[in-house]
Motif scaffolding. Structure first.
Motif, PDB file in Angstrom:
ATOM      1  N   ALA A   1     -77.181  34.584   1.753  1.00  0.00           N
ATOM      2  CA  ALA A   1     -76.754  34.293   0.382  1.00  0.00           C
ATOM      3  C   ALA A   1     -76.255  35.556  -0.318  1.00  0.00           C
ATOM      4  CB  ALA A   1     -77.908  33.667  -0.405  1.00  0.00           C
TER       5      ALA A   1
ATOM      6  N   ARG B   1     -74.444  28.375  -0.387  1.00  0.00           N
ATOM      7  CA  ARG B   1     -75.428  29.288   0.218  1.00  0.00           C
ATOM      8  C   ARG B   1     -76.173  30.062  -0.860  1.00  0.00           C
ATOM      9  NH1 ARG B   1     -72.622  32.065   5.562  1.00  0.00           N
ATOM     10  NH2 ARG B   1     -71.721  30.145   6.413  1.00  0.00           N
TER      11      ARG B   1
ATOM     12  N   TYR C   1     -83.583  41.856  -1.851  1.00  0.00           N
ATOM     13  CA  TYR C   1     -83.546  40.766  -0.864  1.00  0.00           C
ATOM     14  C   TYR C   1     -84.173  41.182   0.454  1.00  0.00           C
ATOM     15  CZ  TYR C   1     -79.752  42.942   1.769  1.00  0.00           C
ATOM     16  OH  TYR C   1     -79.011  43.796   2.540  1.00  0.00           O
TER      17      TYR C   1
ATOM     18  N   VAL D   1     -88.421  30.441  -0.296  1.00  0.00           N
ATOM     19  CA  VAL D   1     -87.310  31.305   0.077  1.00  0.00           C
ATOM     20  C   VAL D   1     -87.494  31.728   1.529  1.00  0.00           C
ATOM     21  CG1 VAL D   1     -88.436  33.431  -0.708  1.00  0.00           C
ATOM     22  CG2 VAL D   1     -85.951  33.337  -0.575  1.00  0.00           C
TER      23      VAL D   1
ATOM     24  N   ASP E   1     -82.054  33.225   5.231  1.00  0.00           N
ATOM     25  CA  ASP E   1     -81.139  32.520   4.336  1.00  0.00           C
ATOM     26  C   ASP E   1     -80.813  33.360   3.112  1.00  0.00           C
ATOM     27  OD1 ASP E   1     -81.212  30.380   6.056  1.00  0.00           O
ATOM     28  OD2 ASP E   1     -82.718  29.271   4.913  1.00  0.00           O
ATOM     29  N   LEU E   2     -81.794  34.117   2.645  1.00  0.00           N
ATOM     30  CA  LEU E   2     -81.578  34.955   1.467  1.00  0.00           C
ATOM     31  C   LEU E   2     -80.553  36.048   1.759  1.00  0.00           C
ATOM     32  CD1 LEU E   2     -82.320  35.682  -1.418  1.00  0.00           C
ATOM     33  CD2 LEU E   2     -84.237  37.027  -0.525  1.00  0.00           C
TER      34      LEU E   2
ATOM     35  N   ASN F   1     -80.216  28.647  -2.377  1.00  0.00           N
ATOM     36  CA  ASN F   1     -81.330  29.596  -2.370  1.00  0.00           C
ATOM     37  C   ASN F   1     -81.923  29.738  -3.762  1.00  0.00           C
ATOM     38  OD1 ASN F   1     -81.984  31.484   0.189  1.00  0.00           O
ATOM     39  ND2 ASN F   1     -79.895  30.735   0.349  1.00  0.00           N
TER      40      ASN F   1
ATOM     41  N   ALA G   1     -83.624  35.804  -5.018  1.00  0.00           N
ATOM     42  CA  ALA G   1     -82.900  34.537  -4.931  1.00  0.00           C
ATOM     43  C   ALA G   1     -82.460  34.063  -6.309  1.00  0.00           C
ATOM     44  CB  ALA G   1     -83.777  33.479  -4.258  1.00  0.00           C
TER      45      ALA G   1
END
Length: 311
Positions: free
Chosen positions: A123, A101, A3, A115, A119-120, A105, A15
Motif C-alpha cells: 500500500a 490497495r 510501515y 493490518v 499488504d501495508l 488497508n 495504514a
C-alpha cells in the motif's frame, strides 16, 4: 513513516496515515483545479461556499457537504487520464487497483484494527505511484509533496516498485510462453502457424479511455504481433495565425493542438501476455511516442481587425 515497524500499533497508525494522505492529496488536487468540484451536487449552500465567486459567505463546516471518496477518484480519473488506470483492477482483474490497495488497508485498520505487514508495504509503494501520477495536475513537483527527510525512503520505495515490476514481468513472460507451448503441443508446424495467425487477427478489448492509440508491437514472449495501448494527452488548442495576401484578404491557417502519447499497457492475442505500464520498459516497448499535431475546428470564433493586423 512507520510501515516497516514490527509494532502492531505503529502499523495501524501507518495504514491510517497513508489512507488519509491519499484522500487529502486527491481532494487537494481537485481543489487546486476548482474547489466547486468538491461540493455535493445536491447541496446548494456547499456549492456557494466553495465557488471561486464567493466573496462574502465564510465557510460553515456544519453546513458544508462534499462529495464522497468514490466520487473523488472518478473526478481525478477525468481530470488526470494518467491517473485513471490506478483506479481499475489490474492483471485481468486478479489484483486490486492501486487506490484500493491503499484504501483497503486504511479501512481494515480503521474498522477492524487489522493490518498485514506485507499488504501495508504494498500500500505504501502504491501511494508513491499515486503521488507520481497526481502531482502534475497541481503544477507542483514531488519534492513539494514529500518532506526532505522522507526522500531517501521514497527513493527506496520506487526501487522496490521497479524490482517488483521486473519480477512480475519475468513471471508473466514465463507463463505466456508456457501457455502457448501447451496450446501448440502435438501440432505440426503448419497447423501451429495457422492457429497463431488466427489468434493474431483477433480483436481483444483494451483499456476504456477517453482517447487512446493502438500501436503494433512484437510480443516479447512469442514474437507475434501484439498491441501497445497509448493514452493520448491533448494540449490546449492554438491558432496557427493568418497571412495577408496581395489582394488584402487573409488566409486562415486554422487551429491545431499538440498530442503526446504515454504507454499504459500491452496485450498479445496469441500467447495472452498482458503487461502494465511499469512492466513495459523491461519489454523494450517505448513508454512515449513522438509528439504529433492535429488540426481541429474551433466553432464560433472570428478574429477582429486588431488580431488580423497583429496589433
Amino acid at each position: 513513516m512507520t510501515y516497516g515497524d514490527d509494532d502492531e500499533r505503529a502499523q495501524l497508525e501507518a495504514a491510517l496515515s497513508i489512507g488519509a494522505a491519499a484522500e487529502y492529496l486527491g481532494r487537494a488536487v481537485i481543489a487546486f483545479h476548482d474547489p466547486l468540484l468538491l461540493a455535493k451536487p445536491d447541496s446548494l449552500p456547499s456549492q456557494i461556499m466553495l465557488s471561486r465567486a464567493n466573496t462574502s459567505d465564510a465557510l460553515d463546516p456544519a453546513a458544508l457537504r462534499t462529495v464522497d471518496l468514490t466520487f473523488v477518484w472518478k473526478i481525478l480519473a477525468t481530470l488526470r487520464p494518467m491517473f485513471a488506470p490506478h483506479t481499475t483492477v489490474r492483471d485481468k482483474g486478479r489484483l486490486p487497483s492501486l487506490v484500493n490497495r491503499v484504501m483497503w488497508n486504511r479501512n481494515a485498520a480503521a474498522h477492524m484494527a487489522l493490518v498485514e505487514k506485507t499488504d501495508l508495504e504494498e500500500a505504501v509503494r502504491a501511494l508513491v505511484t499515486i503521488v507520481e501520477s497526481l502531482h502534475p495536475l497541481g503544477s507542483s513537483s514531488e519534492d513539494d509533496f514529500w518532506p526532505a527527510d522522507l526522500m531517501p525512503t521514497v527513493a527506496l520505495l520506487k526501487d522496490k516498485n521497479s524490482e517488483a515490476a521486473a519480477l512480475s514481468y519475468e513471471a508473466k513472460l514465463t507463463n505466456a510462453k508456457a501457455r502457448l507451448a501447451n496450446l501448440l503441443i502435438g501440432m505440426s508446424s503448419s497447423d501451429a502457424e495457422r492457429i497463431q495467425t488466427a489468434l493474431e487477427a483477433r480483436d481483444i478489448p483494451t483499456l476504456v479511455l477517453a482517447r487512446h492509440r493502438d500501436v503494433d508491437q512484437p510480443c516479447p514472449a512469442c514474437g507475434r504481433g501484439g498491441t501497445a495501448v497509448y493514452l493520448v494527452l491533448e494540449s490546449d488548442p492554438e491558432h496557427e495565425g493568418y497571412e495577408e495576401t496581395r489582394g488584402g484578404s487573409f488566409v486562415d491557417y486554422g487551429w491545431s493542438r499538440l498530442l503526446n502519447f504515454h504507454a499504459l499497457a500491452f496485450h498479445c492475442p496469441v500467447c495472452g501476455l498482458d503487461l502494465e505500464t511499469e512492466e513495459l520498459g523491461f519489454a523494450a516497448i517505448p513508454i512515449e511516442l513522438d509528439e504529433d499535431y492535429e488540426a481541429i475546428e474551433v466553432p464560433d470564433w472570428e478574429p477582429d481587425e486588431d488580431y488580423l493586423r497583429g496589433r
